[in-house]
Design a protein around this motif. Sequence first.
Motif, PDB file in Angstrom:
ATOM      1  N   ALA A 102       0.851  -1.188   0.000  1.00  0.00           N
ATOM      2  CA  ALA A 102       0.000   0.000   0.000  1.00  0.00           C
ATOM      3  C   ALA A 102       0.888   1.240   0.000  1.00  0.00           C
ATOM      4  CB  ALA A 102      -0.921   0.010   1.207  1.00  0.00           C
ATOM      5  N   ARG A 103       0.311   2.353  -0.401  1.00  0.00           N
ATOM      6  CA  ARG A 103       1.014   3.638  -0.455  1.00  0.00           C
ATOM      7  C   ARG A 103       0.062   4.730   0.017  1.00  0.00           C
ATOM      8  NH1 ARG A 103       0.438   6.234  -6.405  1.00  0.00           N
ATOM      9  NH2 ARG A 103      -0.297   7.946  -5.087  1.00  0.00           N
ATOM     10  N   PRO A 104       0.568   5.914   0.338  1.00  0.00           N
ATOM     11  CA  PRO A 104      -0.329   7.011   0.707  1.00  0.00           C
ATOM     12  C   PRO A 104      -1.230   7.402  -0.465  1.00  0.00           C
ATOM     13  CG  PRO A 104       1.946   7.504   1.337  1.00  0.00           C
ATOM     14  CD  PRO A 104       1.992   6.309   0.458  1.00  0.00           C
ATOM     15  N   ASN A 105      -2.444   7.799  -0.141  1.00  0.00           N
ATOM     16  CA  ASN A 105      -3.378   8.283  -1.174  1.00  0.00           C
ATOM     17  C   ASN A 105      -3.082   9.765  -1.439  1.00  0.00           C
ATOM     18  OD1 ASN A 105      -6.723   9.347  -1.415  1.00  0.00           O
ATOM     19  ND2 ASN A 105      -5.720   8.103  -2.976  1.00  0.00           N
ATOM     20  N   ILE A 106      -1.904   9.972  -2.029  1.00  0.00           N
ATOM     21  CA  ILE A 106      -1.378  11.311  -2.317  1.00  0.00           C
ATOM     22  C   ILE A 106      -0.998  11.369  -3.784  1.00  0.00           C
ATOM     23  CG2 ILE A 106       0.610  12.830  -1.929  1.00  0.00           C
ATOM     24  CD1 ILE A 106       0.709  11.856   0.939  1.00  0.00           C
ATOM     25  N   LEU A 107      -1.292  12.479  -4.425  1.00  0.00           N
ATOM     26  CA  LEU A 107      -0.836  12.687  -5.794  1.00  0.00           C
ATOM     27  C   LEU A 107       0.658  12.983  -5.768  1.00  0.00           C
ATOM     28  CD1 LEU A 107      -1.383  13.041  -8.821  1.00  0.00           C
ATOM     29  CD2 LEU A 107      -1.900  15.452  -8.356  1.00  0.00           C
ATOM     30  N   MET A 108       1.431  12.094  -6.367  1.00  0.00           N
ATOM     31  CA  MET A 108       2.881  12.237  -6.390  1.00  0.00           C
ATOM     32  C   MET A 108       3.341  12.719  -7.767  1.00  0.00           C
ATOM     33  SD  MET A 108       3.884   8.722  -4.355  1.00  0.00           S
ATOM     34  CE  MET A 108       2.923   8.198  -2.937  1.00  0.00           C
ATOM     35  N   PHE A 109       4.627  12.905  -7.920  1.00  0.00           N
ATOM     36  CA  PHE A 109       5.183  13.266  -9.214  1.00  0.00           C
ATOM     37  C   PHE A 109       5.138  12.042 -10.139  1.00  0.00           C
ATOM     38  CE2 PHE A 109       7.120  16.221  -6.222  1.00  0.00           C
ATOM     39  CZ  PHE A 109       6.961  17.435  -6.877  1.00  0.00           C
ATOM     40  N   GLY A 110       4.802  12.248 -11.395  1.00  0.00           N
ATOM     41  CA  GLY A 110       4.748  11.152 -12.351  1.00  0.00           C
ATOM     42  C   GLY A 110       3.770  10.062 -11.954  1.00  0.00           C
TER      43      GLY A 110
ATOM     44  N   GLN B  24      -1.198   6.248 -10.902  1.00  0.00           N
ATOM     45  CA  GLN B  24      -1.936   5.292 -10.079  1.00  0.00           C
ATOM     46  C   GLN B  24      -2.748   5.948  -8.961  1.00  0.00           C
ATOM     47  OE1 GLN B  24       1.573   4.407 -10.750  1.00  0.00           O
ATOM     48  NE2 GLN B  24       0.704   3.364 -12.524  1.00  0.00           N
ATOM     49  N   TRP B  25      -2.592   7.262  -8.799  1.00  0.00           N
ATOM     50  CA  TRP B  25      -3.306   7.925  -7.700  1.00  0.00           C
ATOM     51  C   TRP B  25      -4.811   7.772  -7.890  1.00  0.00           C
ATOM     52  CZ3 TRP B  25      -5.624  13.258  -7.460  1.00  0.00           C
ATOM     53  CH2 TRP B  25      -6.031  13.578  -6.168  1.00  0.00           C
ATOM     54  N   LEU B  26      -5.480   7.378  -6.813  1.00  0.00           N
ATOM     55  CA  LEU B  26      -6.937   7.264  -6.821  1.00  0.00           C
ATOM     56  C   LEU B  26      -7.516   8.586  -6.336  1.00  0.00           C
ATOM     57  CD1 LEU B  26      -7.320   3.673  -5.308  1.00  0.00           C
ATOM     58  CD2 LEU B  26      -7.308   4.338  -7.721  1.00  0.00           C
ATOM     59  N   GLU B  27      -8.175   9.298  -7.224  1.00  0.00           N
ATOM     60  CA  GLU B  27      -8.614  10.656  -6.911  1.00  0.00           C
ATOM     61  C   GLU B  27     -10.055  10.731  -6.421  1.00  0.00           C
ATOM     62  OE1 GLU B  27      -9.965  11.893 -11.457  1.00  0.00           O
ATOM     63  OE2 GLU B  27      -8.270  12.884 -10.502  1.00  0.00           O
ATOM     64  N   ARG B  28     -10.696   9.565  -6.232  1.00  0.00           N
ATOM     65  CA  ARG B  28     -12.121   9.552  -5.896  1.00  0.00           C
ATOM     66  C   ARG B  28     -12.431  10.387  -4.654  1.00  0.00           C
ATOM     67  NH1 ARG B  28     -14.580   6.119  -2.467  1.00  0.00           N
ATOM     68  NH2 ARG B  28     -12.772   4.735  -2.493  1.00  0.00           N
ATOM     69  N   ARG B  29     -11.649  10.228  -3.600  1.00  0.00           N
ATOM     70  CA  ARG B  29     -11.908  10.954  -2.355  1.00  0.00           C
ATOM     71  C   ARG B  29     -11.794  12.460  -2.583  1.00  0.00           C
ATOM     72  NH1 ARG B  29      -8.615  12.797   1.732  1.00  0.00           N
ATOM     73  NH2 ARG B  29      -9.658  13.054   3.748  1.00  0.00           N
ATOM     74  N   SER B  30     -10.746  12.901  -3.247  1.00  0.00           N
ATOM     75  CA  SER B  30     -10.557  14.326  -3.516  1.00  0.00           C
ATOM     76  C   SER B  30     -11.619  14.860  -4.474  1.00  0.00           C
ATOM     77  CB  SER B  30      -9.157  14.573  -4.089  1.00  0.00           C
ATOM     78  OG  SER B  30      -8.167  14.301  -3.110  1.00  0.00           O
ATOM     79  N   ALA B  31     -12.043  14.028  -5.428  1.00  0.00           N
ATOM     80  CA  ALA B  31     -13.083  14.464  -6.374  1.00  0.00           C
ATOM     81  C   ALA B  31     -14.400  14.714  -5.654  1.00  0.00           C
ATOM     82  CB  ALA B  31     -13.260  13.419  -7.469  1.00  0.00           C
ATOM     83  N   LEU B  32     -14.743  13.873  -4.674  1.00  0.00           N
ATOM     84  CA  LEU B  32     -15.959  14.086  -3.893  1.00  0.00           C
ATOM     85  C   LEU B  32     -15.855  15.365  -3.069  1.00  0.00           C
ATOM     86  CD1 LEU B  32     -16.657  10.426  -2.705  1.00  0.00           C
ATOM     87  CD2 LEU B  32     -17.983  11.745  -4.363  1.00  0.00           C
ATOM     88  N   GLN B  33     -14.671  15.636  -2.533  1.00  0.00           N
ATOM     89  CA  GLN B  33     -14.470  16.879  -1.786  1.00  0.00           C
ATOM     90  C   GLN B  33     -14.632  18.096  -2.699  1.00  0.00           C
ATOM     91  OE1 GLN B  33     -10.519  16.217  -0.198  1.00  0.00           O
ATOM     92  NE2 GLN B  33     -11.323  15.464   1.752  1.00  0.00           N
ATOM     93  N   GLN B  34     -14.140  17.987  -3.933  1.00  0.00           N
ATOM     94  CA  GLN B  34     -14.279  19.103  -4.871  1.00  0.00           C
ATOM     95  C   GLN B  34     -15.745  19.337  -5.237  1.00  0.00           C
ATOM     96  OE1 GLN B  34     -11.234  19.757  -7.951  1.00  0.00           O
ATOM     97  NE2 GLN B  34     -10.221  17.911  -7.201  1.00  0.00           N
ATOM     98  N   GLN B  35     -16.524  18.271  -5.314  1.00  0.00           N
ATOM     99  CA  GLN B  35     -17.962  18.424  -5.550  1.00  0.00           C
ATOM    100  C   GLN B  35     -18.624  19.171  -4.396  1.00  0.00           C
ATOM    101  OE1 GLN B  35     -19.734  14.603  -6.443  1.00  0.00           O
ATOM    102  NE2 GLN B  35     -18.226  14.152  -8.030  1.00  0.00           N
TER     103      GLN B  35
END
Length: 269
Positions: free
Chosen positions: A175-183, A186-197
């Motif tokens: 597992a890895r942090p659910n953080i947008l990294m460089f390059g 694989q980042w899963l943006e679902r959580r952040s996308a719901l926050q943006q909504q």
Amino acid sequence: MPIEEAAAWIRQADGLLITAGAGMGIDSGLPDFRGPGGFWGVYPALGRARIAFEAIANPAAFERNPALAWGFYGHRLALYRQTKPHAGFAMLQALAEKLERGAFVFTSNVDGHFRKAGFAAERICEVHGSIHHLQCAAACSDEIWSADSFQPEVDNENCRLMGDPPLCPRCGQLARPNILMFGDWQWLERRSALQQQNLQRWLATVDRLVTLEIGAGTQVATVRHFSERQPGRLIRLNPDEPEIARHPDALALPLGALAGLKQLYQALA
């Protein structure tokens, strides 16, 4: 005086959009990673190996050397858990309580400190994710889960995780942090996308918006660009890069986060 004008703008607003970059955390004692010197000063083992921030904050690092990658992120996770948000967070909450629509936070910081300081989870948008949440490094599913049960033990001298890394509960892989990294593909943006909504729904209820941007630099310009696209007025607190271009109604204040918030809070008292 500009600080008095900024205070008057907030007084006239019905909603405060707080946009925050890495400079927001410096007054809490969090390290500043600007430039290789600052980054390697915090992580000397990476400096000795000439590993730049962009190389370790990268999903490829978890493939090449999971113990080193989790040494870096495990140290940050423990640091963010241990560090107390500075007094400026409470001042922001006090300002927001006076406004009809309150405040909403948009931040590129992954430290979770707005939530730790007491801001409601439904009023925070962590556009680059959060170190307090995990995902499968191989993105075997869209599952995102809490990192609360992971207690990293890190050899800080060598920036290496000493124990077992967290594993994906679905496939058993790293597992890895659910953080947008460089390059990062694989980042899963679902959580952040719901926050943006949630943020867009809140913005639709605000008639007299003021955006208060704090400590957002140009190196990773996500927050600055977002702030400048918003309607209404913009106040930028930044001691090094306060300039604002192409905005009709803005104030640039060359102040750090805590110093600027103290002055605003006093002017609004």
